[in-house]
Scaffold this motif. Structure first.
Motif, short mmCIF file in Angstrom:
data_model
loop_
_atom_site.label_atom_id
_atom_site.label_comp_id
_atom_site.label_asym_id
_atom_site.label_seq_id
_atom_site.Cartn_x
_atom_site.Cartn_y
_atom_site.Cartn_z
N LYS A 185 1.06 -1.50 -19.57
CA LYS A 185 1.10 -0.89 -18.24
C LYS A 185 -0.28 -0.47 -17.78
CE LYS A 185 5.26 -1.81 -18.79
NZ LYS A 185 4.92 -2.43 -20.09
N ARG A 186 -1.15 -0.10 -18.72
CA ARG A 186 -2.53 0.26 -18.34
C ARG A 186 -3.24 -0.92 -17.70
NH1 ARG A 186 -5.45 3.84 -22.39
NH2 ARG A 186 -5.01 5.42 -20.81
N ASN A 187 -3.10 -2.11 -18.27
CA ASN A 187 -3.75 -3.28 -17.70
C ASN A 187 -3.16 -3.64 -16.35
OD1 ASN A 187 -5.73 -5.43 -18.01
ND2 ASN A 187 -3.98 -6.82 -18.14
N THR A 188 -1.82 -3.63 -16.25
CA THR A 188 -1.18 -3.95 -14.98
C THR A 188 -1.52 -2.92 -13.91
OG1 THR A 188 0.65 -5.00 -16.18
CG2 THR A 188 1.03 -4.46 -13.87
N ALA A 189 -1.59 -1.64 -14.30
CA ALA A 189 -1.98 -0.59 -13.35
C ALA A 189 -3.39 -0.84 -12.82
CB ALA A 189 -1.90 0.77 -14.01
N GLY A 190 -4.29 -1.28 -13.69
CA GLY A 190 -5.64 -1.59 -13.25
C GLY A 190 -5.66 -2.74 -12.25
N ILE A 191 -4.82 -3.74 -12.49
CA ILE A 191 -4.72 -4.86 -11.55
C ILE A 191 -4.23 -4.38 -10.20
CG2 ILE A 191 -3.48 -7.01 -11.07
CD1 ILE A 191 -3.51 -7.51 -14.14
N MET A 192 -3.23 -3.48 -10.20
CA MET A 192 -2.71 -2.96 -8.94
C MET A 192 -3.76 -2.13 -8.21
SD MET A 192 0.31 -4.18 -8.55
CE MET A 192 -0.19 -5.67 -9.43
N ALA A 193 -4.54 -1.36 -8.95
CA ALA A 193 -5.60 -0.57 -8.33
C ALA A 193 -6.63 -1.48 -7.68
CB ALA A 193 -6.26 0.34 -9.36
N ARG A 194 -6.99 -2.57 -8.37
CA ARG A 194 -7.96 -3.49 -7.80
C ARG A 194 -7.39 -4.26 -6.61
NH1 ARG A 194 -9.01 -3.54 -13.24
NH2 ARG A 194 -7.92 -5.47 -13.77
N LEU A 195 -6.09 -4.52 -6.63
CA LEU A 195 -5.44 -5.14 -5.47
C LEU A 195 -5.59 -4.24 -4.24
CD1 LEU A 195 -3.49 -7.09 -3.96
CD2 LEU A 195 -1.60 -5.75 -4.94
N MET A 196 -5.31 -2.95 -4.41
CA MET A 196 -5.39 -2.05 -3.26
C MET A 196 -6.83 -1.90 -2.77
SD MET A 196 -2.32 -1.46 -2.58
CE MET A 196 -2.14 0.01 -1.53
N THR A 197 -7.80 -1.93 -3.69
CA THR A 197 -9.21 -1.92 -3.28
C THR A 197 -9.54 -3.16 -2.47
OG1 THR A 197 -9.87 -0.62 -5.21
CG2 THR A 197 -11.59 -1.91 -4.12
N ARG A 198 -9.07 -4.32 -2.94
CA ARG A 198 -9.32 -5.58 -2.24
C ARG A 198 -8.77 -5.53 -0.81
NH1 ARG A 198 -9.54 -10.81 -4.34
NH2 ARG A 198 -10.44 -9.78 -6.17
N LEU A 199 -7.65 -4.82 -0.64
CA LEU A 199 -7.03 -4.73 0.68
C LEU A 199 -7.59 -3.59 1.52
CD1 LEU A 199 -3.32 -5.39 -0.36
CD2 LEU A 199 -4.87 -6.98 0.79
N VAL A 225 4.51 1.14 -14.55
CA VAL A 225 3.16 0.81 -14.09
C VAL A 225 2.63 1.95 -13.20
CG1 VAL A 225 1.78 -0.79 -12.71
CG2 VAL A 225 3.58 -1.68 -14.21
N GLY A 226 3.50 2.47 -12.31
CA GLY A 226 3.10 3.56 -11.46
C GLY A 226 2.74 4.82 -12.23
N PHE A 227 3.47 5.09 -13.29
CA PHE A 227 3.17 6.22 -14.17
C PHE A 227 1.75 6.11 -14.72
CE2 PHE A 227 3.01 7.51 -18.69
CZ PHE A 227 3.29 8.86 -18.60
N ARG A 228 1.42 4.95 -15.25
CA ARG A 228 0.09 4.75 -15.83
C ARG A 228 -0.98 4.73 -14.75
NH1 ARG A 228 -2.65 6.42 -19.62
NH2 ARG A 228 -0.75 6.33 -20.86
N LEU A 229 -0.69 4.15 -13.59
CA LEU A 229 -1.64 4.14 -12.49
C LEU A 229 -1.95 5.56 -12.03
CD1 LEU A 229 -3.27 2.62 -10.35
CD2 LEU A 229 -1.15 2.14 -9.14
N SER A 230 -0.93 6.42 -11.97
CA SER A 230 -1.13 7.81 -11.56
C SER A 230 -1.95 8.58 -12.58
CB SER A 230 0.23 8.49 -11.34
OG SER A 230 0.98 7.84 -10.33
N LEU A 231 -1.81 8.25 -13.87
CA LEU A 231 -2.58 8.92 -14.91
C LEU A 231 -4.02 8.41 -14.98
CD1 LEU A 231 -0.12 9.11 -17.95
CD2 LEU A 231 -1.00 11.03 -16.62
N ASP A 232 -4.19 7.09 -14.93
CA ASP A 232 -5.51 6.49 -15.14
C ASP A 232 -6.39 6.51 -13.89
OD1 ASP A 232 -4.75 6.00 -17.70
OD2 ASP A 232 -4.63 3.82 -17.52
N HIS A 233 -5.77 6.54 -12.72
CA HIS A 233 -6.52 6.49 -11.46
C HIS A 233 -6.06 7.62 -10.54
CE1 HIS A 233 -7.94 2.44 -12.65
NE2 HIS A 233 -6.70 2.28 -13.11
N PRO A 234 -6.19 8.86 -10.98
CA PRO A 234 -5.64 9.98 -10.21
C PRO A 234 -6.26 10.14 -8.83
CG PRO A 234 -7.09 10.77 -11.95
CD PRO A 234 -6.88 9.31 -12.20
N GLU A 235 -7.48 9.66 -8.67
CA GLU A 235 -8.15 9.79 -7.38
C GLU A 235 -7.59 8.82 -6.34
OE1 GLU A 235 -10.03 6.38 -9.41
OE2 GLU A 235 -9.29 8.35 -10.04
N ARG A 236 -6.79 7.86 -6.80
CA ARG A 236 -6.27 6.82 -5.90
C ARG A 236 -4.88 7.13 -5.36
NH1 ARG A 236 -8.68 1.88 -6.73
NH2 ARG A 236 -7.87 1.49 -4.62
#
Length: 292
Positions: free
Chosen positions: A79-93, A109-120
């Motif tokens: 989920k950490r890797n997939t969360a990173g991909i989703m974060a980069r997708l949103m940056t691209r957009l 994935v959202g759980f890990r995205l919220s933990l690893d990228h809290p500023e996003r």
């Protein structure tokens, strides 16, 4: 389905994502779960698009998205890797900060995205799940029977891939009938889309890789985060169907990871956005609008 939405294919590292984009307002990333695709959002998207710019991908390797090759360390589909991909997708957009809702595996994935990228992440809605550690640590024999797919899909290759691949339509229908409160609430067109997706052996392999990560790498990552005292800083909505039984309190499981948690319980099974689309859209709109 998704009239008025634009469809794009966006390359992020080793992944090519199939993404639907539509609506107006603050960005809202919607992530689907297993055994489905972006299609789960087809009933709620028209309503949410009135207030939010929706970004709706197929997760890497699911649906029409192409994912990385499954690896023996179970890192590519962690989920950490997939969360990173989703974060980069949103940056691209062009979306540096966004709202986030995830159902089932998408919620993890959202759980890990919220933990690893809290500023996003401005706010996070988890649909019909509790965090992964709570599932494994609270799993007694009754939960093991009810959620046997966690163990089955995590069995080393090629056993589950072979067995599912013998009749993927049967397996998808089996899961839907098993988890739905009322399976007739899922549109025939949607159910066929899920069957078609899982007729591809590569999609089956990705789903197994996803669950193998969930029984290994994800557990290690989450345990490390807990040991460090890492918590979700944004508001969290636990939106779940009354048939969810993970052997623990849904609200308390999320409060182990976040201070600002509220819950909404709907009279349905696992597939909230399809069984109770009006109530699901209303809950998400109310939650995210309150954070603007």
């Amino acid at each position: 389905m998704f009239e008025g939405f634009a469809r794009q294919r966006i390359r992020i590292d080793e992944t090519t994502l199939h993404v639907l984009i539509g609506g107006k307002g603050p960005p809202l990333l919607l992530l689907h779960g297993f055994p489905q695709t972006h299609v789960i959002w087809h009933k709620v998207a028209p309503e949410l698009a009135k207030d939010f710019t929706l970004v709706i991908p197929d997760l890497p390797g699911y649906g029409a998205s192409q994912g990385p090759v499954p690896d023996t360390a179970h890192r590519n589909f962690a989920k950490r890797n997939t969360a990173g991909i989703m974060a980069r997708l949103m940056t691209r957009l062009g979306h540096e900060r966004f709202f986030l809702a995830g159902h089932d595996r998408g919620g993890r994935v959202g759980f890990r995205l919220s933990l690893d990228h809290p500023e996003r992440v401005l706010a996070f809605a988890a649909l019909d799940i509790v965090p992964t550690l709570a599932v494994w640590e609270g799993m007694g024999w009754r939960q093991a029977l009810a959620t046997y797919h966690w163990q089955f899909l995590a069995v080393p290759a090629p056993v589950p891939e072979h067995m599912i691949g013998l009749d993927p339509d049967f397996y998808i229908d089996h899961l839907i009938e098993r988890w739905a409160g009322d399976a007739t609430r899922l549109d025939r067109e949607a159910r066929e889309a899920y069957r078609v997706a899982f007729r591809d052996p590569k999609v089956i392999a990705v789903a197994c890789a996803d669950y193998r990560a969930g029984a290994s790498t994800d557990v290690a990552d989450d345990a490390a985060s807990r040991e460090l005292g890492q918590r979700i800083g944004c508001p969290v909505l636990a939106l779940w169907g009354r048939y969810l039984d993970e052997g623990v309190s849904v609200l308390e499981a999320w409060r182990e990871w976040a201070d600002d948690v509220r819950e909404v319980v709907l009279p349905c099974g696992h597939f909230l956005a399809e069984e109770q689309p009006e109530a699901t859209a209303s809950a998400l709109q109310g939650f995210f609008s309150a954070q603007t």
